[in-house]
Design a protein around this motif. Structure first.
Motif, PDB file in Angstrom:
ATOM      1  N   GLY A   1      -6.546  14.477   0.348  1.00 28.15           N
ATOM      2  CA  GLY A   1      -6.428  13.071   0.700  1.00 28.15           C
ATOM      3  C   GLY A   1      -6.715  12.197  -0.496  1.00 28.15           C
ATOM      4  O   GLY A   1      -7.369  12.632  -1.453  1.00 28.15           O
ATOM      5  N   ILE A   2      -6.224  10.964  -0.437  1.00 28.45           N
ATOM      6  CA  ILE A   2      -6.388  10.050  -1.563  1.00 28.45           C
ATOM      7  C   ILE A   2      -6.457   8.611  -1.056  1.00 28.45           C
ATOM      8  O   ILE A   2      -5.781   8.247  -0.094  1.00 28.45           O
ATOM      9  CB  ILE A   2      -5.235  10.219  -2.577  1.00 28.45           C
ATOM     10  CG1 ILE A   2      -5.493   9.424  -3.852  1.00 28.45           C
ATOM     11  CG2 ILE A   2      -3.892   9.838  -1.954  1.00 28.45           C
ATOM     12  CD1 ILE A   2      -4.551   9.792  -4.997  1.00 28.45           C
ATOM     13  N   HIS A   3      -7.320   7.813  -1.705  1.00 29.14           N
ATOM     14  CA  HIS A   3      -7.363   6.388  -1.429  1.00 29.14           C
ATOM     15  C   HIS A   3      -6.216   5.706  -2.139  1.00 29.14           C
ATOM     16  O   HIS A   3      -5.939   5.975  -3.312  1.00 29.14           O
ATOM     17  CB  HIS A   3      -8.671   5.789  -1.938  1.00 29.14           C
ATOM     18  CG  HIS A   3      -9.822   5.988  -1.011  1.00 29.14           C
ATOM     19  ND1 HIS A   3      -9.997   5.238   0.135  1.00 29.14           N
ATOM     20  CD2 HIS A   3     -10.856   6.856  -1.052  1.00 29.14           C
ATOM     21  CE1 HIS A   3     -11.093   5.631   0.750  1.00 29.14           C
ATOM     22  NE2 HIS A   3     -11.634   6.610   0.051  1.00 29.14           N
ATOM     23  N   TRP A   4      -5.560   4.787  -1.437  1.00 30.62           N
ATOM     24  CA  TRP A   4      -4.486   4.034  -2.076  1.00 30.62           C
ATOM     25  C   TRP A   4      -5.007   3.240  -3.265  1.00 30.62           C
ATOM     26  O   TRP A   4      -4.424   3.245  -4.340  1.00 30.62           O
ATOM     27  CB  TRP A   4      -3.855   3.035  -1.090  1.00 30.62           C
ATOM     28  CG  TRP A   4      -2.712   3.547  -0.292  1.00 30.62           C
ATOM     29  CD1 TRP A   4      -2.640   3.585   1.071  1.00 30.62           C
ATOM     30  CD2 TRP A   4      -1.462   4.061  -0.764  1.00 30.62           C
ATOM     31  NE1 TRP A   4      -1.426   4.109   1.464  1.00 30.62           N
ATOM     32  CE2 TRP A   4      -0.681   4.403   0.347  1.00 30.62           C
ATOM     33  CE3 TRP A   4      -0.927   4.273  -2.038  1.00 30.62           C
ATOM     34  CZ2 TRP A   4       0.598   4.932   0.256  1.00 30.62           C
ATOM     35  CZ3 TRP A   4       0.355   4.805  -2.142  1.00 30.62           C
ATOM     36  CH2 TRP A   4       1.097   5.121  -1.003  1.00 30.62           C
ATOM     37  N   SER A   5      -6.147   2.572  -3.069  1.00 32.73           N
ATOM     38  CA  SER A   5      -6.591   1.616  -4.078  1.00 32.73           C
ATOM     39  C   SER A   5      -7.303   2.277  -5.239  1.00 32.73           C
ATOM     40  O   SER A   5      -6.874   2.172  -6.390  1.00 32.73           O
ATOM     41  CB  SER A   5      -7.487   0.566  -3.429  1.00 32.73           C
ATOM     42  OG  SER A   5      -8.586   1.193  -2.803  1.00 32.73           O
ATOM     43  N   GLY A   6      -8.387   2.982  -4.956  1.00 33.33           N
ATOM     44  CA  GLY A   6      -9.186   3.525  -6.039  1.00 33.33           C
ATOM     45  C   GLY A   6      -8.713   4.855  -6.566  1.00 33.33           C
ATOM     46  O   GLY A   6      -9.116   5.282  -7.641  1.00 33.33           O
TER      47      GLY A   6
END
Length: 123
Positions: free
Chosen positions: A50-55
């Protein structure tokens, strides 16, 4: 609503690599996190990465840890999953998902899902 479309699956020999893509459209601003899951026949859906869009913070599940890299291109609203050193047990349908919650590994916490892309690894 958010629409997710996966691509990049296929047949690969053991030891090979694949890069999956997930293109997001619609109300993407309502999502914080993108995730990749997989589901093999007769097995539960499991978290891959998973990955954060922003950071850009990332988290990996145990199944492909050390053999995969998740990344995103904000300008294209696209998330990628690079998978290396693939094994026959990696054979599954791979799904892209989105949530507005924290980066979670639980499938039940994701609100939007793609249709999935088949990955088959031959021995």
């Amino acid at each position: 609503q958010v629409q997710l479309v996966e691509s990049g699956g296929g047949l690969v020999q053991a030891g090979g690599s694949l890069r999956l893509s997930c293109a997001a459209s619609g109300r993407t601003f309502s999502t914080n996190v993108m995730g990749w899951f997989r589901q093999a026949p007769g097995k539960e859906r499991e978290f891959v990465a998973g990955i954060h869009w922003s950071g850009g913070n990332t988290r990996y599940g145990d199944s492909l840890k050390g053999r995969s890299t998740i990344s995103r291109d904000i300008t294209k609203n696209t998330v990628y999953l690079q998978m290396n050193s693939l094994k026959p047990e990696d054979t599954a349908v791979y799904y892209c998902a989105a949530t507005n919650r924290l980066l979670t590994t639980a499938a039940r916490n994701y609100d939007y899902w793609g249709q999935g892309t088949q990955v088959t690894v031959s021995s």
